[in-house]
Design a protein around this motif. Structure first.
Motif, PDB file in Angstrom:
ATOM      1  N   ARG A  70     -91.891  83.778  16.513  1.00 25.97           N
ATOM      2  CA  ARG A  70     -93.302  84.068  16.780  1.00 25.97           C
ATOM      3  C   ARG A  70     -93.503  84.543  18.218  1.00 25.97           C
ATOM      4  N   ASN A  71     -92.746  83.976  19.152  1.00 25.15           N
ATOM      5  CA  ASN A  71     -92.921  84.361  20.548  1.00 25.15           C
ATOM      6  C   ASN A  71     -92.202  85.648  20.919  1.00 25.15           C
ATOM      7  N   LEU A  72     -91.202  86.024  20.143  1.00 28.97           N
ATOM      8  CA  LEU A  72     -90.488  87.272  20.424  1.00 28.97           C
ATOM      9  C   LEU A  72     -91.196  88.500  19.855  1.00 28.97           C
ATOM     10  N   LEU A  73     -91.977  88.292  18.790  1.00 28.07           N
ATOM     11  CA  LEU A  73     -92.615  89.424  18.111  1.00 28.07           C
ATOM     12  C   LEU A  73     -94.126  89.409  18.271  1.00 28.07           C
ATOM     13  N   ARG A  74     -94.680  90.570  18.486  1.00 23.18           N
ATOM     14  CA  ARG A  74     -96.126  90.727  18.444  1.00 23.18           C
ATOM     15  C   ARG A  74     -96.568  90.685  16.997  1.00 23.18           C
ATOM     16  N   HIS A  75     -97.768  90.174  16.735  1.00 17.33           N
ATOM     17  CA  HIS A  75     -98.277  90.165  15.363  1.00 17.33           C
ATOM     18  C   HIS A  75     -98.446  91.602  14.870  1.00 17.33           C
ATOM     19  N   ARG A  76     -98.023  91.816  13.644  1.00 21.52           N
ATOM     20  CA  ARG A  76     -98.080  93.121  12.984  1.00 21.52           C
ATOM     21  C   ARG A  76     -97.186  94.147  13.689  1.00 21.52           C
ATOM     22  N   SER A  77     -96.108  93.680  14.291  1.00 23.78           N
ATOM     23  CA  SER A  77     -95.173  94.603  14.937  1.00 23.78           C
ATOM     24  C   SER A  77     -94.360  95.336  13.867  1.00 23.78           C
ATOM     25  N   LEU A  78     -93.669  96.364  14.287  1.00 25.02           N
ATOM     26  CA  LEU A  78     -92.835  97.133  13.367  1.00 25.02           C
ATOM     27  C   LEU A  78     -91.757  96.250  12.739  1.00 25.02           C
ATOM     28  N   ILE A  79     -91.257  95.297  13.498  1.00 27.47           N
ATOM     29  CA  ILE A  79     -90.181  94.447  12.990  1.00 27.47           C
ATOM     30  C   ILE A  79     -90.695  93.458  11.955  1.00 27.47           C
ATOM     31  N   SER A  80     -91.865  92.890  12.153  1.00 26.34           N
ATOM     32  CA  SER A  80     -92.340  91.871  11.214  1.00 26.34           C
ATOM     33  C   SER A  80     -93.150  92.447  10.055  1.00 26.34           C
ATOM     34  N   HIS A  81     -93.889  93.521  10.278  1.00 22.54           N
ATOM     35  CA  HIS A  81     -94.799  94.044   9.265  1.00 22.54           C
ATOM     36  C   HIS A  81     -94.397  95.440   8.791  1.00 22.54           C
ATOM     37  N   SER A  82     -93.148  95.600   8.427  1.00 22.96           N
ATOM     38  CA  SER A  82     -92.764  96.875   7.838  1.00 22.96           C
ATOM     39  C   SER A  82     -91.887  96.614   6.631  1.00 22.96           C
ATOM     40  N   PRO A  83     -91.928  97.537   5.664  1.00 22.21           N
ATOM     41  CA  PRO A  83     -91.113  97.374   4.468  1.00 22.21           C
ATOM     42  C   PRO A  83     -89.627  97.338   4.825  1.00 22.21           C
ATOM     43  N   LEU A  84     -88.883  96.574   4.102  1.00 13.93           N
ATOM     44  CA  LEU A  84     -87.445  96.376   4.248  1.00 13.93           C
ATOM     45  C   LEU A  84     -87.061  95.730   5.578  1.00 13.93           C
ATOM     46  N   LEU A  85     -87.492  96.292   6.679  1.00 14.53           N
ATOM     47  CA  LEU A  85     -87.127  95.770   7.986  1.00 14.53           C
ATOM     48  C   LEU A  85     -87.696  94.370   8.212  1.00 14.53           C
ATOM     49  N   GLY A  86     -88.925  94.138   7.776  1.00 16.90           N
ATOM     50  CA  GLY A  86     -89.551  92.838   7.964  1.00 16.90           C
ATOM     51  C   GLY A  86     -88.827  91.733   7.210  1.00 16.90           C
ATOM     52  N   THR A  87     -88.602  91.939   5.919  1.00 16.36           N
ATOM     53  CA  THR A  87     -87.926  90.928   5.107  1.00 16.36           C
ATOM     54  C   THR A  87     -86.496  90.730   5.566  1.00 16.36           C
ATOM     55  N   SER A  88     -85.785  91.818   5.820  1.00 11.77           N
ATOM     56  CA  SER A  88     -84.390  91.668   6.259  1.00 11.77           C
ATOM     57  C   SER A  88     -84.328  91.009   7.632  1.00 11.77           C
ATOM     58  N   GLY A  89     -85.299  91.252   8.484  1.00  8.84           N
ATOM     59  CA  GLY A  89     -85.338  90.594   9.782  1.00  8.84           C
ATOM     60  C   GLY A  89     -85.548  89.091   9.659  1.00  8.84           C
ATOM     61  N   ARG A  90     -86.470  88.688   8.785  1.00  4.21           N
ATOM     62  CA  ARG A  90     -86.699  87.255   8.584  1.00  4.21           C
ATOM     63  C   ARG A  90     -85.486  86.586   7.957  1.00  4.21           C
ATOM     64  N   LEU A  91     -84.830  87.260   7.015  1.00  7.46           N
ATOM     65  CA  LEU A  91     -83.622  86.696   6.404  1.00  7.46           C
ATOM     66  C   LEU A  91     -82.478  86.621   7.409  1.00  7.46           C
ATOM     67  N   ALA A  92     -82.351  87.629   8.250  1.00 10.83           N
ATOM     68  CA  ALA A  92     -81.309  87.611   9.281  1.00 10.83           C
ATOM     69  C   ALA A  92     -81.584  86.493  10.288  1.00 10.83           C
ATOM     70  N   TYR A  93     -82.843  86.286  10.627  1.00 12.13           N
ATOM     71  CA  TYR A  93     -83.212  85.201  11.540  1.00 12.13           C
ATOM     72  C   TYR A  93     -82.828  83.857  10.934  1.00 12.13           C
ATOM     73  N   LEU A  94     -83.137  83.645   9.646  1.00  7.10           N
ATOM     74  CA  LEU A  94     -82.756  82.392   8.985  1.00  7.10           C
ATOM     75  C   LEU A  94     -81.241  82.233   8.915  1.00  7.10           C
ATOM     76  N   ALA A  95     -80.527  83.326   8.645  1.00  2.00           N
ATOM     77  CA  ALA A  95     -79.064  83.267   8.581  1.00  2.00           C
ATOM     78  C   ALA A  95     -78.487  82.898   9.953  1.00  2.00           C
ATOM     79  N   ALA A  96     -79.059  83.457  11.007  1.00  2.00           N
ATOM     80  CA  ALA A  96     -78.590  83.126  12.363  1.00  2.00           C
ATOM     81  C   ALA A  96     -78.843  81.657  12.672  1.00  2.00           C
ATOM     82  N   LEU A  97     -80.014  81.146  12.279  1.00  2.00           N
ATOM     83  CA  LEU A  97     -80.300  79.724  12.494  1.00  2.00           C
ATOM     84  C   LEU A  97     -79.323  78.845  11.720  1.00  2.00           C
ATOM     85  N   LEU A  98     -79.001  79.252  10.494  1.00  2.00           N
ATOM     86  CA  LEU A  98     -78.052  78.491   9.677  1.00  2.00           C
ATOM     87  C   LEU A  98     -76.668  78.500  10.310  1.00  2.00           C
TER      88      LEU A  98
END
Length: 166
Positions: A70-98
């Motif tokens: 939440r602190n690295l991304l602006r709300h509605r940024s290209l990384i969080s609110h775009s097709p494919l990139l948003g979902t894959s970014g959130r999944l990659a973030y979870l994978a990194a945490l794991l």
């Protein structure tokens, strides 16, 4: 832009119909996996994890995991609110945490990262159609969110425009 309640209502209403689309190819297992992943994608892995939102609160005490995101991304940024990139970014973030948690817990008897990767690879080899249905379900729920917000490609046109010289 739709409210959190509108996003949740649409996710609940469309999860079963989305799951039923998979019936001809994957049967009942496909309906279950696709419908459930659509639901999880809309309620837990929403593009709004970059704000203090219902999806963030649903993580309970684990919502702290999303604080760096939440602190690295602006709300509605290209990384969080775009097709494919948003979902894959959130999944990659979870994978990194794991992966980081595996590395930290390994001295205490936790699984080695290699075991985790071997399990993921075996799952991919054995259940590829169901995993693809799950990934499509996560992405479809993200698209529903973006369409309700009115921005499937929120920042792309501005990025493609040339800057004016003043």
């Amino acid at each position: 832009m739709a409210s959190g309640r509108s996003h949740d209502r649409a996710t609940w209403l469309l999860s079963l119909p989305f799951g039923l689309l998979w019936w001809p190819w994957l049967g009942l297992a496909g309906v279950s996996v696709a419908g459930l992943s659509f639901l999880l994608g809309g309620l837990l892995l929403s593009p709004d994890l970059d704000t203090r939102s219902n999806p963030t609160r649903r993580w309970g005490p684990l919502r702290l995991l999303w604080w760096p995101y939440r602190n690295l991304l602006r709300h509605r940024s290209l990384i969080s609110h775009s097709p494919l990139l948003g979902t894959s970014g959130r999944l990659a973030y979870l994978a990194a945490l794991l992966l980081v948690s595996c590395l930290l817990l390994q001295p205490l008897g936790g699984p080695a990262p290699q075991q985790l990767l071997a399990t993921a690879q075996a799952l991919w080899q054995g259940e590829r159609p169901l995993l693809l249905a799950a990934l499509v379900g996560l992405e479809a729920s993200s698209w529903l969110h973006l369409i309700q917000d009115g921005d499937p490609m929120p920042r792309l046109p501005r990025l493609l425009r040339r800057r004016r010289r003043r």
